[in-house]
Design an enzyme around this catalytic site. Sequence first.
Site, PDB file in Angstrom:
ATOM      1  N   SER A 163       0.814  -1.217   0.000  1.00  0.00           N
ATOM      2  CA  SER A 163       0.000   0.000   0.000  1.00  0.00           C
ATOM      3  C   SER A 163       0.850   1.270   0.000  1.00  0.00           C
ATOM      4  O   SER A 163       2.023   1.259   0.396  1.00  0.00           O
ATOM      5  CB  SER A 163      -0.905   0.025   1.231  1.00  0.00           C
ATOM      6  OG  SER A 163      -1.688  -1.143   1.289  1.00  0.00           O
TER       7      SER A 163
HETATM    8  N1  SAH Z   1      -0.803  -5.182   3.806  1.00  0.00           N
HETATM    9  C1  SAH Z   1      -0.005  -5.449   2.639  1.00  0.00           C
HETATM   10  C2  SAH Z   1      -0.642  -5.016   1.345  1.00  0.00           C
HETATM   11  C3  SAH Z   1      -1.834  -5.795   1.052  1.00  0.00           C
HETATM   12  S1  SAH Z   1      -2.328  -5.945  -0.618  1.00  0.00           S
HETATM   13  C4  SAH Z   1       1.390  -4.879   2.755  1.00  0.00           C
HETATM   14  O1  SAH Z   1       1.699  -4.227   3.755  1.00  0.00           O
HETATM   15  O2  SAH Z   1       2.184  -5.122   1.854  1.00  0.00           O
HETATM   16  C5  SAH Z   1      -3.699  -7.006  -0.277  1.00  0.00           C
HETATM   17  C6  SAH Z   1      -3.330  -8.426   0.026  1.00  0.00           C
HETATM   18  O3  SAH Z   1      -4.511  -9.096   0.439  1.00  0.00           O
HETATM   19  C7  SAH Z   1      -2.802  -9.179  -1.186  1.00  0.00           C
HETATM   20  O4  SAH Z   1      -1.562  -9.736  -0.894  1.00  0.00           O
HETATM   21  C8  SAH Z   1      -3.867 -10.258  -1.413  1.00  0.00           C
HETATM   22  O5  SAH Z   1      -3.350 -11.456  -1.903  1.00  0.00           O
HETATM   23  C9  SAH Z   1      -4.443 -10.420  -0.014  1.00  0.00           C
HETATM   24  N2  SAH Z   1      -5.796 -11.009   0.039  1.00  0.00           N
HETATM   25  C10 SAH Z   1      -6.825 -10.848  -0.822  1.00  0.00           C
HETATM   26  N3  SAH Z   1      -7.902 -11.538  -0.409  1.00  0.00           N
HETATM   27  C11 SAH Z   1      -7.547 -12.165   0.760  1.00  0.00           C
HETATM   28  C12 SAH Z   1      -8.222 -13.030   1.671  1.00  0.00           C
HETATM   29  N4  SAH Z   1      -9.481 -13.417   1.455  1.00  0.00           N
HETATM   30  N5  SAH Z   1      -7.554 -13.457   2.754  1.00  0.00           N
HETATM   31  C13 SAH Z   1      -6.265 -13.076   2.970  1.00  0.00           C
HETATM   32  N6  SAH Z   1      -5.572 -12.277   2.146  1.00  0.00           N
HETATM   33  C14 SAH Z   1      -6.196 -11.818   1.042  1.00  0.00           C
END
Ligand code: SAH
Length: 257
Positions: A105
């Site tokens: 993010s």
């Molecule tokens: N917090 C992260 C950025 C997140 S991007 C950081 O600091 O880098 C969003 C993430 O959520 C992605 O890696 C995606 O694969 C994950 N995601 C999407 N749906 C999800 C679910 N149902 N359960 C867990 N993770 C999920």
Amino acid sequence: MAFPAKLMGRIIRRTIWRWAAITLALLLDSAALADDSMTRERQAMVAEVAAMARDFRSGTAGGSIDTRVLAVLGRLPRHEFVPWPLRAAAYENRPLPVGHGQTISQPYIVAVMTDLLKVGAGDTVLEVGTGSGYQAAVLAELGVKVSTIEIVEPLGREAAERLRRRGYSGITTRIGDGYHGWPGQGQFDAIMVTAAASHVPPPLLRQLKSGGRMVIPVGPPFQTQQLMLVEKRADGTLLTRQLMPVSFVPLTGGGQN
Ligand code: SAH
């Protein structure tokens, strides 16, 4: 005749050592310079994040991010959480791809979401969407005990390894569908969802303590969503507020269908 040959050998060895020493010194020097410039870029990024929060009046206090959060952003090496070829862009205030179609993010969003949780040392936080592990590290730097779930297995494994190498004993990682939260872990002081959901997942509401706070982007995938703050009052009722437009990768998994 043996003497000049020995002397030559000694001169050659000495020359090789000298060049090796000079090369090593140059390498160390350029590493130190690179470190310095990273630190400067990181400080500039933090200043930009703080200015943006002021301009948009975002965060808990309506314009100022908790200084503890800004301090963490100022010392955490974001460049170690992005793929190697993108390191030079690590301190630009924007999201970056981390592979598998996912992103780390924007630092401004990390700061605002962290600030909104109002957590401190000893609190427990569930993060849905580990991604690079950066957000989990930010929370851990605040003394929070973090449980973080990632649905994309290679990403989750890489992040777990990265966080382990950095020595974060307060972070527990898991591969799975975070829509269902982390059953069996009890309730959390706060929950942060870092992927866009079509609705607030009921299992997450159940896993939030009374008095706890959840931040979650809610809205259609691949469009603008609203960052929501959900507060669970002491009597268990919910107070929900839409805070600002955001753009997150979609929350996938069973619960979204
Ligand atoms: N917090 C992260 C950025 C997140 S991007 C950081 O600091 O880098 C969003 C993430 O959520 C992605 O890696 C995606 O694969 C994950 N995601 C999407 N749906 C999800 C679910 N149902 N359960 C867990 N993770 C999920």
